[in-house]
Scaffold this motif. Sequence first.
Motif, PDB file in Angstrom:
ATOM      1  N   ILE A 132      64.769 -55.809  32.979  1.00  0.00           N
ATOM      2  CA  ILE A 132      64.361 -55.581  34.369  1.00  0.00           C
ATOM      3  C   ILE A 132      62.932 -55.037  34.422  1.00  0.00           C
ATOM      4  CG2 ILE A 132      64.769 -54.162  36.431  1.00  0.00           C
ATOM      5  CD1 ILE A 132      67.826 -54.372  35.707  1.00  0.00           C
ATOM      6  N   VAL A 133      62.650 -54.010  33.619  1.00  0.00           N
ATOM      7  CA  VAL A 133      61.339 -53.359  33.678  1.00  0.00           C
ATOM      8  C   VAL A 133      60.243 -54.221  33.072  1.00  0.00           C
ATOM      9  CG1 VAL A 133      59.968 -51.365  32.912  1.00  0.00           C
ATOM     10  CG2 VAL A 133      62.311 -51.038  33.760  1.00  0.00           C
ATOM     11  N   PHE A 134      60.434 -54.658  31.845  1.00  0.00           N
ATOM     12  CA  PHE A 134      59.344 -55.340  31.153  1.00  0.00           C
ATOM     13  C   PHE A 134      59.236 -56.829  31.475  1.00  0.00           C
ATOM     14  CE2 PHE A 134      60.134 -51.694  28.174  1.00  0.00           C
ATOM     15  CZ  PHE A 134      58.972 -51.011  28.485  1.00  0.00           C
ATOM     16  N   VAL A 135      60.347 -57.544  31.470  1.00  0.00           N
ATOM     17  CA  VAL A 135      60.299 -58.998  31.675  1.00  0.00           C
ATOM     18  C   VAL A 135      60.145 -59.330  33.160  1.00  0.00           C
ATOM     19  CG1 VAL A 135      61.518 -61.176  31.322  1.00  0.00           C
ATOM     20  CG2 VAL A 135      61.627 -59.397  29.558  1.00  0.00           C
ATOM     21  N   GLN A 136      61.024 -58.782  34.002  1.00  0.00           N
ATOM     22  CA  GLN A 136      60.986 -59.126  35.422  1.00  0.00           C
ATOM     23  C   GLN A 136      59.833 -58.441  36.163  1.00  0.00           C
ATOM     24  OE1 GLN A 136      64.963 -58.413  36.983  1.00  0.00           O
ATOM     25  NE2 GLN A 136      65.875 -59.731  35.447  1.00  0.00           N
ATOM     26  N   GLU A 137      59.684 -57.131  35.947  1.00  0.00           N
ATOM     27  CA  GLU A 137      58.683 -56.373  36.698  1.00  0.00           C
ATOM     28  C   GLU A 137      57.265 -56.558  36.147  1.00  0.00           C
ATOM     29  OE1 GLU A 137      57.801 -51.649  37.446  1.00  0.00           O
ATOM     30  OE2 GLU A 137      59.894 -52.263  37.280  1.00  0.00           O
ATOM     31  N   MET A 152      70.489 -36.919  34.476  1.00  0.00           N
ATOM     32  CA  MET A 152      70.595 -38.056  33.574  1.00  0.00           C
ATOM     33  C   MET A 152      70.980 -37.551  32.190  1.00  0.00           C
ATOM     34  SD  MET A 152      67.763 -40.900  32.361  1.00  0.00           S
ATOM     35  CE  MET A 152      66.863 -39.831  31.272  1.00  0.00           C
ATOM     36  N   ILE A 153      71.915 -38.229  31.577  1.00  0.00           N
ATOM     37  CA  ILE A 153      72.324 -37.951  30.202  1.00  0.00           C
ATOM     38  C   ILE A 153      71.636 -38.980  29.305  1.00  0.00           C
ATOM     39  CG2 ILE A 153      74.261 -37.959  28.589  1.00  0.00           C
ATOM     40  CD1 ILE A 153      76.036 -37.310  31.080  1.00  0.00           C
ATOM     41  N   VAL A 154      70.959 -38.508  28.255  1.00  0.00           N
ATOM     42  CA  VAL A 154      70.321 -39.406  27.292  1.00  0.00           C
ATOM     43  C   VAL A 154      71.160 -39.409  26.031  1.00  0.00           C
ATOM     44  CG1 VAL A 154      68.264 -39.897  25.938  1.00  0.00           C
ATOM     45  CG2 VAL A 154      68.040 -38.882  28.217  1.00  0.00           C
ATOM     46  N   LYS A 155      71.467 -40.597  25.529  1.00  0.00           N
ATOM     47  CA  LYS A 155      72.276 -40.680  24.309  1.00  0.00           C
ATOM     48  C   LYS A 155      71.819 -41.831  23.443  1.00  0.00           C
ATOM     49  CE  LYS A 155      76.568 -42.021  24.574  1.00  0.00           C
ATOM     50  NZ  LYS A 155      76.902 -43.171  23.772  1.00  0.00           N
ATOM     51  N   LYS A 156      72.104 -41.675  22.148  1.00  0.00           N
ATOM     52  CA  LYS A 156      71.888 -42.789  21.222  1.00  0.00           C
ATOM     53  C   LYS A 156      72.901 -43.872  21.550  1.00  0.00           C
ATOM     54  CE  LYS A 156      70.712 -40.522  16.875  1.00  0.00           C
ATOM     55  NZ  LYS A 156      71.084 -40.512  15.451  1.00  0.00           N
ATOM     56  N   ARG A 172      62.047 -43.567  38.930  1.00  0.00           N
ATOM     57  CA  ARG A 172      60.839 -42.983  38.343  1.00  0.00           C
ATOM     58  C   ARG A 172      60.388 -41.759  39.142  1.00  0.00           C
ATOM     59  NH1 ARG A 172      58.158 -48.853  37.582  1.00  0.00           N
ATOM     60  NH2 ARG A 172      59.759 -49.583  36.140  1.00  0.00           N
ATOM     61  N   GLY A 173      59.626 -40.900  38.478  1.00  0.00           N
ATOM     62  CA  GLY A 173      59.083 -39.721  39.139  1.00  0.00           C
ATOM     63  C   GLY A 173      60.068 -38.571  39.261  1.00  0.00           C
ATOM     64  N   LYS A 174      61.149 -38.612  38.496  1.00  0.00           N
ATOM     65  CA  LYS A 174      62.199 -37.589  38.585  1.00  0.00           C
ATOM     66  C   LYS A 174      62.404 -36.859  37.252  1.00  0.00           C
ATOM     67  CE  LYS A 174      64.468 -40.394  42.081  1.00  0.00           C
ATOM     68  NZ  LYS A 174      65.571 -41.286  42.386  1.00  0.00           N
ATOM     69  N   SER A 175      61.412 -36.924  36.379  1.00  0.00           N
ATOM     70  CA  SER A 175      61.425 -36.277  35.056  1.00  0.00           C
ATOM     71  C   SER A 175      62.416 -36.902  34.077  1.00  0.00           C
ATOM     72  CB  SER A 175      61.696 -34.771  35.170  1.00  0.00           C
ATOM     73  OG  SER A 175      60.640 -34.150  35.875  1.00  0.00           O
ATOM     74  N   TYR A 176      62.939 -38.093  34.375  1.00  0.00           N
ATOM     75  CA  TYR A 176      63.856 -38.750  33.452  1.00  0.00           C
ATOM     76  C   TYR A 176      63.129 -39.213  32.189  1.00  0.00           C
ATOM     77  CZ  TYR A 176      67.179 -38.795  37.359  1.00  0.00           C
ATOM     78  OH  TYR A 176      68.015 -38.434  38.389  1.00  0.00           O
ATOM     79  N   LEU A 223      72.932 -42.273  34.486  1.00  0.00           N
ATOM     80  CA  LEU A 223      73.046 -41.480  35.698  1.00  0.00           C
ATOM     81  C   LEU A 223      74.302 -41.951  36.413  1.00  0.00           C
ATOM     82  CD1 LEU A 223      71.592 -39.322  37.427  1.00  0.00           C
ATOM     83  CD2 LEU A 223      70.513 -41.208  38.659  1.00  0.00           C
ATOM     84  N   ASN A 224      75.257 -41.056  36.537  1.00  0.00           N
ATOM     85  CA  ASN A 224      76.561 -41.420  37.127  1.00  0.00           C
ATOM     86  C   ASN A 224      77.171 -42.637  36.436  1.00  0.00           C
ATOM     87  OD1 ASN A 224      76.257 -39.322  39.053  1.00  0.00           O
ATOM     88  ND2 ASN A 224      74.996 -40.674  40.313  1.00  0.00           N
ATOM     89  N   GLY A 225      77.015 -42.688  35.103  1.00  0.00           N
ATOM     90  CA  GLY A 225      77.597 -43.763  34.309  1.00  0.00           C
ATOM     91  C   GLY A 225      76.808 -45.059  34.287  1.00  0.00           C
ATOM     92  N   GLU A 226      75.706 -45.104  35.031  1.00  0.00           N
ATOM     93  CA  GLU A 226      74.891 -46.320  35.103  1.00  0.00           C
ATOM     94  C   GLU A 226      73.634 -46.142  34.269  1.00  0.00           C
ATOM     95  OE1 GLU A 226      72.087 -48.724  38.297  1.00  0.00           O
ATOM     96  OE2 GLU A 226      73.394 -47.144  39.034  1.00  0.00           O
ATOM     97  N   ALA A 227      73.297 -47.151  33.458  1.00  0.00           N
ATOM     98  CA  ALA A 227      72.075 -47.100  32.647  1.00  0.00           C
ATOM     99  C   ALA A 227      70.861 -47.285  33.544  1.00  0.00           C
ATOM    100  CB  ALA A 227      72.110 -48.172  31.570  1.00  0.00           C
ATOM    101  N   ILE A 228      69.977 -46.282  33.528  1.00  0.00           N
ATOM    102  CA  ILE A 228      68.763 -46.348  34.339  1.00  0.00           C
ATOM    103  C   ILE A 228      67.500 -46.221  33.486  1.00  0.00           C
ATOM    104  CG2 ILE A 228      69.926 -45.431  36.387  1.00  0.00           C
ATOM    105  CD1 ILE A 228      68.206 -42.779  35.729  1.00  0.00           C
ATOM    106  N   ALA A 229      67.680 -45.947  32.181  1.00  0.00           N
ATOM    107  CA  ALA A 229      66.547 -45.773  31.276  1.00  0.00           C
ATOM    108  C   ALA A 229      66.919 -46.307  29.901  1.00  0.00           C
ATOM    109  CB  ALA A 229      66.170 -44.297  31.186  1.00  0.00           C
ATOM    110  N   ALA A 230      65.897 -46.672  29.138  1.00  0.00           N
ATOM    111  CA  ALA A 230      66.137 -47.177  27.783  1.00  0.00           C
ATOM    112  C   ALA A 230      64.888 -46.965  26.937  1.00  0.00           C
ATOM    113  CB  ALA A 230      66.490 -48.666  27.819  1.00  0.00           C
ATOM    114  N   SER A 231      65.105 -46.937  25.631  1.00  0.00           N
ATOM    115  CA  SER A 231      63.997 -46.864  24.682  1.00  0.00           C
ATOM    116  C   SER A 231      64.537 -47.184  23.302  1.00  0.00           C
ATOM    117  CB  SER A 231      63.359 -45.468  24.691  1.00  0.00           C
ATOM    118  OG  SER A 231      64.300 -44.504  24.264  1.00  0.00           O
ATOM    119  N   ARG A 232      63.616 -47.293  22.361  1.00  0.00           N
ATOM    120  CA  ARG A 232      64.022 -47.446  20.968  1.00  0.00           C
ATOM    121  C   ARG A 232      63.093 -46.632  20.089  1.00  0.00           C
ATOM    122  NH1 ARG A 232      62.129 -53.659  19.376  1.00  0.00           N
ATOM    123  NH2 ARG A 232      59.982 -53.092  18.878  1.00  0.00           N
ATOM    124  N   LEU A 233      63.587 -46.320  18.885  1.00  0.00           N
ATOM    125  CA  LEU A 233      62.854 -45.505  17.926  1.00  0.00           C
ATOM    126  C   LEU A 233      62.899 -46.179  16.572  1.00  0.00           C
ATOM    127  CD1 LEU A 233      61.527 -42.772  17.062  1.00  0.00           C
ATOM    128  CD2 LEU A 233      63.867 -41.893  16.790  1.00  0.00           C
TER     129      LEU A 233
END
Length: 141
Positions: free
Chosen positions: A21-26, A1-5, A78-82, A49-59
Amino acid sequence: MIVKKVETKAELDQAYTVRTIVFVQEQNVPVDLEIDEHDETAIHFIGLLNGEAIAASRLRFVDDYGKLERICILKEHRGKSYGKKLIAKMEEVIKEEGYSKAKLNAQTHAEDFYRKLGYMTISDEFIDAGIPHVTMIKELS
């Protein structure tokens, strides 16, 4: 996984999609609590991951801290050290901005995950958006 701003509207939309998906739906967080007034000024991150957004955050920067918020990984990834990679990138940006402390409000089920990354619990349990949380901090070296 590539993490970028996040740098474009399309990337920001991808971050919001993962968060929704994570917070509202799940987790059944109301959308008006999940997407809030701080999103306009926060630094956003996505994990690709392979051009698809699988993680997010804010600072955000609050008082003397870089405050890590809205950290999420799609369930199937989840569970893959991302999460660890996402946090490392956020901490790197905190240091680049001249701050030496990080702070976050962790859902209690994730407290051990953050503890393993060097975060220390500094609060009693509290409820945010119907979910138990604790506040945690870390000194960045």
